[in-house]
Design a protein around this motif. Structure first.
Motif, PDB file in Angstrom:
ATOM      1  N   GLN B 145       6.003  -6.918 -32.740  1.00 46.07           N
ATOM      2  CA  GLN B 145       6.223  -5.780 -33.423  1.00 46.07           C
ATOM      3  C   GLN B 145       7.772  -6.484 -33.830  1.00 46.07           C
ATOM      4  O   GLN B 145       7.872  -5.373 -35.161  1.00 46.07           O
ATOM      5  CB  GLN B 145       6.792  -4.981 -32.331  1.00 46.07           C
ATOM      6  N   HIS B 148       7.007  -8.187 -37.368  1.00 48.79           N
ATOM      7  CA  HIS B 148       6.412  -7.082 -38.460  1.00 48.79           C
ATOM      8  C   HIS B 148       8.323  -5.961 -39.297  1.00 48.79           C
ATOM      9  O   HIS B 148       7.893  -5.877 -39.773  1.00 48.79           O
ATOM     10  CB  HIS B 148       6.111  -5.461 -38.037  1.00 48.79           C
ATOM     11  N   GLN B 153       5.339 -11.153 -43.271  1.00 51.86           N
ATOM     12  CA  GLN B 153       3.310 -10.798 -43.533  1.00 51.86           C
ATOM     13  C   GLN B 153       2.252 -11.798 -42.671  1.00 51.86           C
ATOM     14  O   GLN B 153       2.551 -12.717 -43.198  1.00 51.86           O
ATOM     15  CB  GLN B 153       3.658 -11.773 -45.046  1.00 51.86           C
ATOM     16  N   ARG B 155      -0.671 -11.090 -39.783  1.00 51.77           N
ATOM     17  CA  ARG B 155      -2.196 -10.268 -39.717  1.00 51.77           C
ATOM     18  C   ARG B 155      -2.393 -10.830 -38.042  1.00 51.77           C
ATOM     19  O   ARG B 155      -2.578 -12.255 -37.733  1.00 51.77           O
ATOM     20  CB  ARG B 155      -3.248 -10.360 -40.168  1.00 51.77           C
ATOM     21  N   LYS B 177       1.875   0.852 -35.779  1.00 54.37           N
ATOM     22  CA  LYS B 177       2.794   0.449 -36.185  1.00 54.37           C
ATOM     23  C   LYS B 177       2.585  -0.358 -37.702  1.00 54.37           C
ATOM     24  O   LYS B 177       3.432  -0.308 -37.972  1.00 54.37           O
ATOM     25  CB  LYS B 177       3.072  -1.000 -35.758  1.00 54.37           C
ATOM     26  N   ILE B 179       0.728  -2.709 -38.404  1.00 49.64           N
ATOM     27  CA  ILE B 179       0.064  -4.620 -38.336  1.00 49.64           C
ATOM     28  C   ILE B 179      -1.352  -4.644 -38.434  1.00 49.64           C
ATOM     29  O   ILE B 179      -2.159  -3.445 -37.357  1.00 49.64           O
ATOM     30  CB  ILE B 179       0.886  -4.899 -37.074  1.00 49.64           C
TER      31      ILE B 179
END
Lengths: 460, 326
Positions: B145, B148, B153, B155, B177, B179
């Motif tokens: 979190q 992010h 950037q 994943r 959120k 993501i």
């Protein structure tokens, strides 16, 4: 464990006339030669709940019940008998004793419950979810052949104790409850509840055991606010279940933040992180998900939880609320559920008191109980019945599927089938009773035959 | 039995609360309630009586669910604080001191420790990373979190496994959120590992020989990552370190419900193991934890910094003393 127990022992139930009378309030009706209230008190004593309040309607009945309890349970339980005015309903009775209630949660038990459902398990289910009310449900007891007497014909369409219960998929929460008269109308389900849960299971095979665990603050608030509520089962419980997602009774939900001056921001964020960790790690019930709104933010919706405890199939649970139920419970307690009666049964699967005398050629079948001091004549036959203390039964008497209470005199050649004979009754010779109820101190004249009738002394 | 303790015990028993940090916080909050409602009986000293009471509650918790290492360390801390109370202190002062001690413990060892771990760990995340994680760890969730929020950037590949399927709740929160996530089960780990650039794992405890004691399946993920030369970073607060040594998963573990393995939720036709409980020579083994050898771990991120697994006994030795004399 911070639970206070209230036993609602009723007063003189109209449904059980002529079995109940001025001398015998409903709570003291004998089941297997023990007052029905003793089953509840024994169950509570076994679960180590020793501080009880027994509520009885009518000061006369309260006096008798109090007298019996102090004699029988002198050192074992600490009981306060509270008399309340008659006909005020279960909620009214709680309102009357509300100043006695101090613990955090109240366990409300109906005094006519014969069961071995552990109250500790109900209390655990209540505490686990921090619920506002927890109801106990069990599967419907199998009832015997319907009373073909006068009471049976009138309410053939209504089976007593039928409920429609709505449960969530995990069978822990109560979503909907409808009973009694409401069954005739359409079933109305709260849309908000259904949308929050997603899936609801509707069941009609469960019976309400009238063993409720209720949070005290909520109970007092509901009783205060809703003056017209008379019955817990018909008013209070459905109200709490209906309003569980639009709670007006509790202030729960958002955690309280201390007003701490300069550290306020820091401590607030600390507490938020702490509660976040806890919240993320725990399984959320649909109440919390609903309260937090669809976008995850804490909104102002307050919810409370109504839990349910479903008793195992092998537990016996029955309520004494009709004459049919009285015969059934007597039959069960001497039959399948004989661990409840507390007696140990002999090899023939019946219990004959050592001081009872049997004449020659008298047979006592299995599942029978013969009280102390009773005397039976010759050539009698007793099948599946309960006979009380100090009875004098003549010769050639047939007693089948019946309940005979104390101090009864039965003449020779009588035949009692499927009936209930109360205390101090005299049946003269050659009387035939089939599916009857004979009230206390009645004299049935010789040679009479009654079928499906209720005989009682006329009250002056 | 205090109602707060009873309630928390029921939550453990039913699995409503799981995860080392959450269980520890719930237990300490229950103990705060206990201390608040406590009053010394006559003829007894507060420290001895309260310690005895806490011990009885601890055995109740153990009955509900065996203690985790985090809970064990917290209890040791609490008992040492109670034992250190000066005898001259009045009861109310002692109670407030203990309550604020518990507050400090939670704050320093869990909340602030998590913040420090997060600040170290986000330096290891670069733009374009594919981060793989397993199950649901509160520390790893906070790291993702925070990264992010800082605008990196990346994943996430979330690997999950039956029977608990703990990753699903974490997945919902991460997706909420914003993501971008990939969700898969552990049977596909060797297929998905070639995409991952870093692996972040949580731990229930780290032992003195550098082995990491964590949810069953984590060792498998770490081994596959090691085979693919993907660095494995274990995020663990220092209060979860323990001085014992364990070589394999069998000698000390927790058994879960065997029927949970036999049932596949949502697919009732897969009932081959129905009635297995009645068979005498079949036992379903549902282990909750497993042990990951230190060779698979590249780095452990703790609130004392980013250390290799061989530094764990040093931290246990040096900082444990300071913690006890605090």
């Amino acid at each position: 464990m911070d639970f206070q127990v209230v036993v609602l022992a009723g007063g003189f139930s109209k449904k059980l006339v002529p079995l109940v009378s001025k001398e015998v309030p409903k709570a003291l009706l004998p089941v297997a030669n023990r007052p029905v209230l003793s089953y509840v008190l024994d169950l509570l004593e076994q679960s180590n709940l020793k501080d009880l309040i027994v509520v009885v309607e009518g000061s006369d009945a309260a006096f008798r019940v109090g007298g019996w309890i102090s004699a029988a349970y002198l050192d074992r339980l600490h009981v306060d008998v509270a008399p309340v005015p008659e006909d005020i309903g279960t909620a009214g009775a709680l309102r009357a004793i509300s100043h006695h209630l101090t613990a955090r949660d109240i366990l409300v038990v109906s005094g006519d419950l014969v069961s071995d459902v552990p109250p500790g398990a109900v209390a655990a289910a209540h505490r686990r979810h921090d619920a506002v009310v927890t109801a106990t449900l069990c599967s419907n007891p199998v009832s015997g052949p319907a009373d073909s007497g006068s009471s049976g014909a009138k309410d053939k369409t209504k089976k007593p104790g039928r409920n429609i219960i709505g449960l969530d998929p995990s069978r822990q929460f109560l979503l909907h409850i409808a009973a009694g008269a409401e069954l005739e109308k359409d079933l109305r389900v709260q849309k908000s509840i259904l949308r929050a849960v997603g899936e609801m299971e509707l069941r009609a095979d469960l019976m309400d055991a009238h063993l409720y665990a209720i949070k005290r603050s909520v109970l007092l608030e509901v009783l205060d606010q809703k003056e017209t509520f008379q019955s817990i089962k018909k008013d209070v419980l459905p109200y709490l279940v209906r309003s569980q997602l639009k709670s007006e009774v509790l202030s729960n939900g958002a955690p309280q933040v201390e007003e701490n001056g300069n550290d306020k921001v820091n401590s607030q964020s600390k507490r938020i992180t702490q509660s976040q960790i806890l919240a993320n790690a725990s399984n959320r019930s649909f109440h919390e998900l609903y309260a937090f709104g669809p976008d995850g933010s804490a909104s102002a919706r307050r919810t409370h939880k109504c839990c349910v405890y479903i008793a195992n199939n092998n537990k016996y649970c029955a309520r004494l609320n009709s004459i049919q139920a009285f015969s059934d419970i007597n039959r069960d307690v001497t039959g399948e559920a004989n661990h409840l009666s507390g007696y140990s049964f002999s090899a023939h699967n019946n219990l004959i008191h050592p001081s009872a005398e049997l004449g020659s050629k008298t047979t006592v079948g299995p599942h029978c109980l013969l009280g102390e001091g009773s005397q039976m004549g010759d050539k009698c036959s007793v099948k599946r019945s309960v006979i009380g203390r100090h009875c004098r039964i003549g010769s050639s008497v047939k007693i089948v599927n019946s309940v005979v209470m104390d101090h009864v005199t039965i003449g020779d050649g009588c035949s009692v089938q499927g009936s209930v004979v109360c205390s101090n009754v005299q049946l003269q010779e050659r009387v035939t009773l089939k599916d009857c109820q004979v009230g206390a101190s009645y004299v049935v004249t010789a040679g009479s035959e009654y079928r499906g009738e209720s005989l009682a002394k006329k009250e002056k | 039995m205090h109602p707060a303790v009873y309630k928390v015990g029921l939550h453990y028993l039913s699995g409503d609360i799981s995860g080392g940090n959450a269980r520890c916080i719930a237990m300490l909050q229950a103990f705060q309630e206990v201390i608040k409602d406590y009053s010394t009986p006559p003829e007894k000293t507060l420290s001895r009586d309260l310690t005895a009471k806490i011990s009885s509650y601890v055995s109740f918790f153990t009955e509900c669910r065996p203690l985790s290492v985090s809970m064990g360390n917290a209890i040791r801390f609490l008992k040492s604080r109670i034992a250190k109370l000066p005898l001259t202190m009045s009861e109310s002062e002692a109670k407030t001191t203990l309550q604020s001690d518990i507050d400090h413990f939670i704050n320093e060892k869990i909340i602030v420790a998590d913040k420090v771990i997060v600040s170290h760990a986000v330096t290891k995340i670069r733009d374009g990373d594919v981060l793989l994680t397993y199950g649901s760890s509160s520390a790893v969730e906070m790291i993702l979190q925070r990264a992010h929020e800082l605008g990196k950037q990346f994943r996430v590949v979330l690997v999950d496994s039956r029977p608990k399927l703990e990753g699903q709740l974490l997945l919902r929160r991460l997706v909420a959120k914003g993501i971008s996530c990939t969700y898969t089960h552990i049977n596909a780990i060797s297929y998905i590992m070639h995409e991952a650039t870093r692996v972040f794992l949580g731990a229930s405890a780290v032992l003195s020989n550098g082995t990491v004691y964590s949810r069953v399946g984590t060792a498998c993920v770490a081994m596959v990552a090691h085979a693919f030369d993907v660095p494995v970073l274990v995020c663990c607060e220092a209060y979860k370190f323990h001085e014992r040594v364990q070589l394999d998963s069998i000698c000390s573990n927790e058994l879960g419900d065997p029927h949970a393995i036999a049932n596949v939720p949502g697919r009732e036709q897969l009932n081959f193991l129905d009635g297995c409980a009645k068979s005498d020579n079949l036992q379903l083994l549902n282990l909750i934890y497993d042990v990951m050898p230190s060779d698979y771990v590249s780095m452990i991120i703790t609130d004392y910094g980013m250390v290799p697994p061989t530094s764990v006994p040093v931290i246990v030795r040096e900082y444990r003393r300071e913690h006890l004399w605090m």
